[in-house]
Design a protein around this motif. Structure first.
Motif, PDB file in Angstrom:
ATOM      1  N   THR A   1     -27.779 105.125  47.859  1.00 59.11           N
ATOM      2  CA  THR A   1     -27.614 103.745  48.307  1.00 59.11           C
ATOM      3  C   THR A   1     -27.551 103.620  49.828  1.00 59.11           C
ATOM      4  N   ASP A   2     -26.926 104.570  50.504  1.00 56.45           N
ATOM      5  CA  ASP A   2     -26.887 104.519  51.970  1.00 56.45           C
ATOM      6  C   ASP A   2     -28.261 104.802  52.565  1.00 56.45           C
TER       7      ASP A   2
ATOM      8  N   ALA B   1     -30.982 101.739  52.968  1.00 58.67           N
ATOM      9  CA  ALA B   1     -30.948 100.926  54.189  1.00 58.67           C
ATOM     10  C   ALA B   1     -31.497 101.700  55.384  1.00 58.67           C
TER      11      ALA B   1
ATOM     12  N   TYR C   1     -33.728 101.994  40.640  1.00 59.68           N
ATOM     13  CA  TYR C   1     -32.870 100.832  40.854  1.00 59.68           C
ATOM     14  C   TYR C   1     -33.413  99.634  40.070  1.00 59.68           C
TER      15      TYR C   1
ATOM     16  N   LEU D   1     -28.803  96.140  48.967  1.00 56.58           N
ATOM     17  CA  LEU D   1     -28.973  97.336  49.786  1.00 56.58           C
ATOM     18  C   LEU D   1     -29.911  97.070  50.960  1.00 56.58           C
TER      19      LEU D   1
END
Length: 221
Positions: A131-132, A135, A188, A196
């Motif tokens: 998830t990090d 971005a 996802y 995100l």
């Protein structure tokens, strides 16, 4: 169905050279039959129409053999849209030797100056990111793109996983038998990916459902 991350074998080339090459051939089949080429072509067409630019310089990230953007050129020819394609992958062994410019590098820290390409595109890559990293990847691709970033990826669902099980006999590599199911489990959903990308710096974000559990995302510069 909860997201479940299982390491994919092709990421680490965990197989014989023949199995790796067969898996790359399987990816070509998957992208041909199950929406990868059409998803990318539709997004390129949208960028060309909105910007008025029909000769586009495109970088395909995590490209493998680069089949998707090269196949998309046939879909776009009737609109007079042409592509000047370059490919970036983490592994030299995945890249073609057909004269298309190729680069080896990290998709999260690409070896290109700002605004180097009209479009930065990727297919079946987003689900490899946590998830990090989603971005981070969005910001990095927007840095390199002049006009837009295109993301084509799977949508996770139980029905999609069931259909993937049925399609396993189509594939010639045991790597694909494992990775095709792992990819869906790690994918996802649109509702998960929207937040995100919310603060990635894009001027506008377009997210659409495409053929057979594909989502197409355009990050507009």
């Amino acid at each position: 169905m909860r997201r479940q991350v299982v390491p994919e074998l092709l990421d680490a080339d965990l197989g014989t050279p023949h199995e790796v090459r067969a898996s790359l051939d399987d990816l070509r089949l998957i992208n041909t039959l199950f929406g990868g080429v059409t998803s990318t072509a539709k997004m390129i067409r949208k960028v060309a129409h909105e910007t008025g630019v029909k000769n586009l310089k495109l970088l395909e990230v995590a490209s493998g053999t680069g089949y998707v953007p090269q196949a998309a050129t046939d879909w776009l020819a009737s609109d007079g849209i042409t592509l000047d394609i370059a490919l970036l992958d983490r592994a030299q062994t995945h890249l073609p030797t057909n004269g298309v410019p190729t680069f080896v590098g990290d998709a999260l820290k690409m070896p290109f100056a700002d605004n180097s390409y009209d479009i930065v595109s990727c297919g079946l890559f987003l689900h490899h990111l946590d998830t990090d990293q989603v971005a981070t990847f969005a910001r990095e691709t927007l840095r390199v793109a002049r006009r837009a970033v295109l993301i084509s990826d799977l949508i996770r669902s139980r029905l999609h996983l069931t259909l993937a099980h049925i399609s396993l006999p189509l594939y010639g590599s045991p790597i694909t038998w494992h990775d095709s199911l792992a990819s869906i489990r790690a994918a996802y959903t649109p509702d998960e990916v929207r937040p995100l990308l919310a603060n990635c710096g894009a001027r506008k974000i377009t997210l659409e459902h495409h053929f057979l559990f594909r989502m197409g995302i355009i990050l507009w510069k």
